[in-house]
Write an enzyme that holds these catalytic residues in place. Sequence first.
Site, PDB file in Angstrom:
ATOM      1  N   ASN B  80      -2.529  -1.449  -0.473  1.00  0.00           N
ATOM      2  CA  ASN B  80      -1.968  -0.174  -0.018  1.00  0.00           C
ATOM      3  C   ASN B  80      -2.912   1.010  -0.253  1.00  0.00           C
ATOM      4  O   ASN B  80      -2.491   2.169  -0.203  1.00  0.00           O
ATOM      5  CB  ASN B  80      -0.616   0.079  -0.691  1.00  0.00           C
ATOM      6  CG  ASN B  80       0.310  -1.121  -0.566  1.00  0.00           C
ATOM      7  OD1 ASN B  80       0.549  -1.825  -1.551  1.00  0.00           O
ATOM      8  ND2 ASN B  80       0.758  -1.410   0.642  1.00  0.00           N
ATOM      9  N   ILE B  87      -3.692   6.471   0.001  1.00  0.00           N
ATOM     10  CA  ILE B  87      -2.616   5.614  -0.492  1.00  0.00           C
ATOM     11  C   ILE B  87      -1.484   5.543   0.521  1.00  0.00           C
ATOM     12  O   ILE B  87      -1.048   6.576   1.055  1.00  0.00           O
ATOM     13  CB  ILE B  87      -2.062   6.183  -1.822  1.00  0.00           C
ATOM     14  CG1 ILE B  87      -3.198   6.342  -2.840  1.00  0.00           C
ATOM     15  CG2 ILE B  87      -0.945   5.309  -2.363  1.00  0.00           C
ATOM     16  CD1 ILE B  87      -2.860   7.270  -3.981  1.00  0.00           C
ATOM     17  N   CYS B  88      -1.027   4.314   0.789  1.00  0.00           N
ATOM     18  CA  CYS B  88       0.122   4.144   1.666  1.00  0.00           C
ATOM     19  C   CYS B  88       1.369   4.038   0.794  1.00  0.00           C
ATOM     20  O   CYS B  88       1.595   3.023   0.145  1.00  0.00           O
ATOM     21  CB  CYS B  88      -0.029   2.888   2.510  1.00  0.00           C
ATOM     22  SG  CYS B  88       1.334   2.646   3.633  1.00  0.00           S
ATOM     23  N   LEU B  89       2.128   5.104   0.743  1.00  0.00           N
ATOM     24  CA  LEU B  89       3.319   5.144  -0.107  1.00  0.00           C
ATOM     25  C   LEU B  89       4.331   6.025   0.621  1.00  0.00           C
ATOM     26  O   LEU B  89       4.017   7.170   0.978  1.00  0.00           O
ATOM     27  CB  LEU B  89       2.925   5.740  -1.463  1.00  0.00           C
ATOM     28  CG  LEU B  89       3.984   5.776  -2.551  1.00  0.00           C
ATOM     29  CD1 LEU B  89       4.425   4.366  -2.936  1.00  0.00           C
ATOM     30  CD2 LEU B  89       3.447   6.498  -3.788  1.00  0.00           C
TER      31      LEU B  89
END
Lengths: 138, 153
Positions: B80, B87-89
């Site tokens: 992620n 950041i993939c969040l």
Amino acid sequence: MGDNVVVPRNFRLLEELEKFEKGQGDMSVSAGLVDPEDIFLTNWNAAIMGTAGTPFEGRLYSLLIECGPRYPTVPPNVKFTTQINMSCVSSTGVVDMKKLCPGWKYSNDVEHVLNMLRTEMNKSENKRLRQPPEAATY
Amino acid sequence: MAASLPRRIVKETQRLTQEPAPGITATPYEDNLRYFNVLISGPSESCYDGGQFKLELFLPADYPMAPPKVRFLTKIFHPNVDKLGRICLDILKDKWSPALQIRTVLLSIQALLSAPNPDDPLDNTVAELWKTDPDAAHAKATEWTRTYARAAA
């Protein structure tokens, strides 16, 4: 909000990269990272199309742009890799940033530099200059 | 300039420095109080155990209506996180709510280190390995942690 919000260098460059990645307008200017893993987003490749109605029309110019640690407080270093003859460009392709962007501001960005170079192509002092063969490099 | 920093940000900064969350430090830069130097320790029993990960966080002008911007500066092998540390969040994007805080964001990132989510990848090659050969992926994450995130002495 009364505070003076300053986007720090790295996040500013990320924004610039994302804007270039989306593509914009007629794509007369474009840019991207030389190394896609360059965590500090320092070295960029760029390309500009010669401005219509000038001796530069129809030519594609490649450039290298270095956004140092103090960018955008200070302007980037800019160098043509495709040969070009313009008053703000040295005989080795280095762009005189004081001449191209006098009074550099924090809000100025890579796209601004590239657009200023296209504006420069329109100046009569540059239109008169003899140009090297197309696609010749330094 | 500090005087005109929104009270919400002043408050959050005070709490972060006075009662830091375990394994997380966030320190504002003196010349830009919306910009934080962040250190997150790799959670124990994760591939990132023993690592010290440096991040940077910035509160944009419309914070807290818009989420903070945050990314890793330390190289990390995680499905992620992309090559530029982005950041993939979900809470950094469409799931953001002004009720969340810098602290919650950093805790979520720490939790993401404990529980990578290869089904919502930012880096496809990393996620692919994570799904097809988890042992190899974990080994690589551990190796990168040792190489790039060794805690400064």
